[in-house]
Motif scaffolding. Structure first.
Motif, mmCIF file in Angstrom:
data_model
loop_
_atom_site.group_PDB
_atom_site.id
_atom_site.type_symbol
_atom_site.label_atom_id
_atom_site.label_comp_id
_atom_site.label_asym_id
_atom_site.label_seq_id
_atom_site.Cartn_x
_atom_site.Cartn_y
_atom_site.Cartn_z
ATOM 1 N N ASN A 114 0.829 -1.201 0.000
ATOM 2 C CA ASN A 114 0.000 0.000 0.000
ATOM 3 C C ASN A 114 0.871 1.261 0.000
ATOM 4 O O ASN A 114 1.905 1.314 0.682
ATOM 5 C CB ASN A 114 -0.899 0.034 1.237
ATOM 6 C CG ASN A 114 -1.956 -1.044 1.217
ATOM 7 O OD1 ASN A 114 -2.549 -1.322 0.175
ATOM 8 N ND2 ASN A 114 -2.208 -1.655 2.359
ATOM 9 N N PHE A 115 0.415 2.243 -0.752
ATOM 10 C CA PHE A 115 1.068 3.554 -0.788
ATOM 11 C C PHE A 115 0.005 4.630 -0.592
ATOM 12 O O PHE A 115 -1.193 4.381 -0.761
ATOM 13 C CB PHE A 115 1.778 3.766 -2.121
ATOM 14 C CG PHE A 115 2.973 2.875 -2.330
ATOM 15 C CD1 PHE A 115 4.248 3.294 -1.967
ATOM 16 C CD2 PHE A 115 2.824 1.605 -2.882
ATOM 17 C CE1 PHE A 115 5.348 2.469 -2.154
ATOM 18 C CE2 PHE A 115 3.919 0.782 -3.078
ATOM 19 C CZ PHE A 115 5.186 1.213 -2.705
ATOM 20 N N PHE A 116 0.477 5.854 -0.264
ATOM 21 C CA PHE A 116 -0.439 6.931 0.106
ATOM 22 C C PHE A 116 0.051 8.264 -0.461
ATOM 23 O O PHE A 116 1.241 8.577 -0.398
ATOM 24 C CB PHE A 116 -0.531 7.028 1.638
ATOM 25 C CG PHE A 116 -0.789 5.702 2.302
ATOM 26 C CD1 PHE A 116 -2.082 5.288 2.577
ATOM 27 C CD2 PHE A 116 0.269 4.852 2.629
ATOM 28 C CE1 PHE A 116 -2.316 4.048 3.170
ATOM 29 C CE2 PHE A 116 0.043 3.621 3.222
ATOM 30 C CZ PHE A 116 -1.262 3.209 3.482
ATOM 31 N N THR A 117 -0.900 9.052 -0.966
ATOM 32 C CA THR A 117 -0.541 10.369 -1.501
ATOM 33 C C THR A 117 -1.788 11.244 -1.536
ATOM 34 O O THR A 117 -2.910 10.782 -1.255
ATOM 35 C CB THR A 117 0.082 10.246 -2.907
ATOM 36 O OG1 THR A 117 0.659 11.502 -3.274
ATOM 37 C CG2 THR A 117 -0.964 9.856 -3.945
ATOM 38 N N ALA A 118 -1.598 12.511 -1.887
ATOM 39 C CA ALA A 118 -2.722 13.440 -2.046
ATOM 40 C C ALA A 118 -2.218 14.675 -2.784
ATOM 41 O O ALA A 118 -1.006 14.915 -2.896
ATOM 42 C CB ALA A 118 -3.298 13.848 -0.679
ATOM 43 N N HIS A 143 -4.989 18.171 1.498
ATOM 44 C CA HIS A 143 -5.705 19.450 1.466
ATOM 45 C C HIS A 143 -4.869 20.675 1.839
ATOM 46 O O HIS A 143 -5.014 21.730 1.222
ATOM 47 C CB HIS A 143 -6.962 19.395 2.338
ATOM 48 C CG HIS A 143 -7.820 20.622 2.239
ATOM 49 N ND1 HIS A 143 -8.388 21.027 1.040
ATOM 50 C CD2 HIS A 143 -8.184 21.548 3.169
ATOM 51 C CE1 HIS A 143 -9.085 22.136 1.249
ATOM 52 N NE2 HIS A 143 -8.975 22.475 2.529
ATOM 53 N N ILE A 144 -4.001 20.571 2.847
ATOM 54 C CA ILE A 144 -3.345 21.785 3.358
ATOM 55 C C ILE A 144 -1.935 21.977 2.787
ATOM 56 O O ILE A 144 -1.198 22.865 3.233
ATOM 57 C CB ILE A 144 -3.323 21.813 4.899
ATOM 58 C CG1 ILE A 144 -2.649 20.565 5.474
ATOM 59 C CG2 ILE A 144 -4.748 21.915 5.440
ATOM 60 C CD1 ILE A 144 -2.488 20.589 6.984
ATOM 61 N N HIS A 145 -1.548 21.159 1.841
ATOM 62 C CA HIS A 145 -0.312 21.321 1.085
ATOM 63 C C HIS A 145 0.909 21.476 1.989
ATOM 64 O O HIS A 145 1.226 20.571 2.733
ATOM 65 C CB HIS A 145 -0.454 22.476 0.088
ATOM 66 C CG HIS A 145 -1.402 22.153 -1.025
ATOM 67 N ND1 HIS A 145 -0.998 21.611 -2.229
ATOM 68 C CD2 HIS A 145 -2.762 22.253 -1.110
ATOM 69 C CE1 HIS A 145 -2.053 21.403 -3.006
ATOM 70 N NE2 HIS A 145 -3.130 21.780 -2.346
ATOM 71 N N VAL A 184 -0.153 13.608 3.986
ATOM 72 C CA VAL A 184 0.547 12.746 3.030
ATOM 73 C C VAL A 184 0.547 13.332 1.613
ATOM 74 O O VAL A 184 0.837 12.635 0.652
ATOM 75 C CB VAL A 184 -0.046 11.311 3.001
ATOM 76 C CG1 VAL A 184 0.090 10.653 4.359
ATOM 77 C CG2 VAL A 184 -1.500 11.315 2.540
ATOM 78 N N GLY A 185 0.214 14.617 1.496
ATOM 79 C CA GLY A 185 0.217 15.257 0.188
ATOM 80 C C GLY A 185 1.621 15.393 -0.382
ATOM 81 O O GLY A 185 2.623 15.306 0.345
ATOM 82 N N VAL A 186 1.706 15.629 -1.683
ATOM 83 C CA VAL A 186 3.017 15.705 -2.338
ATOM 84 C C VAL A 186 3.837 16.899 -1.849
ATOM 85 O O VAL A 186 5.064 16.918 -1.992
ATOM 86 C CB VAL A 186 2.885 15.747 -3.880
ATOM 87 C CG1 VAL A 186 2.230 14.481 -4.402
ATOM 88 C CG2 VAL A 186 2.117 16.980 -4.340
ATOM 89 N N GLY A 206 6.302 13.962 -5.705
ATOM 90 C CA GLY A 206 5.238 13.195 -6.344
ATOM 91 C C GLY A 206 5.254 11.717 -6.038
ATOM 92 O O GLY A 206 4.325 10.998 -6.430
ATOM 93 N N THR A 207 6.286 11.238 -5.357
ATOM 94 C CA THR A 207 6.376 9.815 -5.016
ATOM 95 C C THR A 207 5.406 9.491 -3.881
ATOM 96 O O THR A 207 5.470 10.113 -2.826
ATOM 97 C CB THR A 207 7.805 9.454 -4.555
ATOM 98 O OG1 THR A 207 8.741 9.836 -5.554
ATOM 99 C CG2 THR A 207 7.927 7.970 -4.263
#
Length: 202
Positions: free
Chosen positions: A2-6, A148-150, A162-164, A179-180
């Motif tokens: 599993n991986f996670f991003t936003a 959401h909060i960058h 967990v955003g980029v 972006g990973t």
């Protein structure tokens, strides 16, 4: 795996350049998109699962079919099964388009959709994954992964961005290319790192 991003914000021209909110020092959205795709696929394999916690892209055209097709082509280029949690910039029309063009990859649908959030268990914890950070009160073994909060962080140790653009990758002692998606190991290190950081604050 599993991986996670936003907050990939594919095609979002207004984010390009240096800023405090979402620094994207790329000369064009094409270069930004290609960079994310390259870095994503260097880590994620076709059979892996990636939880994308919202704000996939910001690209609207008339007719909407043109932008939906462009976003679909980008998402097709990304390895893994994508579990998409709706962000504030993700239109219902895009989700319907992706669902209509869904396809099977390594035995499972390429896309899965959630309007509000998703919950999984990992390392004896529950990970509640949402686009917006959640204020959950006093909880045990529940972590809110969010976007959401960058380039900002919630001042709550159980909330992990967990955003980029997240500043919380500073809790890792190694570099994560832009972006990973974050791995399960990365998430565990971020959880422990933020908890230890809060403990030091007294």
């Amino acid at each position: 795996m599993n991986f996670f991003t936003a907050d990939t914000h594919f095609f979002h021209k207004d984010l390009l350049g240096y800023n405090d909110f979402a620094p994207r020092p790329f000369p064009s959205v094409e270069v930004m998109n290609e960079t994310i795709i390259k870095n994503w696929n260097a880590r994620v394999k076709p059979a892996d699962t990636v939880y994308h916690l919202g704000d996939i892209a910001l690209y609207f055209t008339h007719p909407a079919k043109l932008s939906n097709e462009a976003v679909f082509e980008v998402l097709k280029a990304l390895n893994g099964h994508l579990i998409l949690i709706k962000g504030n910039h993700d239109s219902r029309d895009l989700f319907k388009f992706l669902d209509h063009h869904n396809f099977i990859l390594t035995g499972k649908p390429k896309f899965e959709f959630h309007d509000v959030g998703a919950l999984i268990k990992l390392n004896h914890r529950q990970l509640y994954m949402t686009h917006y950070p959640m204020m959950m009160g006093i909880v045990k073994q529940i972590i809110n992964l969010h976007g959401h909060i960058h380039h900002y962080s919630v001042n709550i140790k159980e909330d992990i961005n967990v955003g980029v653009d997240t500043p919380e990758k500073a809790y890792l002692d190694y570099e994560i290319p832009f972006g990973t998606p974050f791995s399960e190991t990365d998430i565990e290190k971020m959880i422990i790192g933020k908890r230890e950081d809060f403990a030091k604050r007294g």
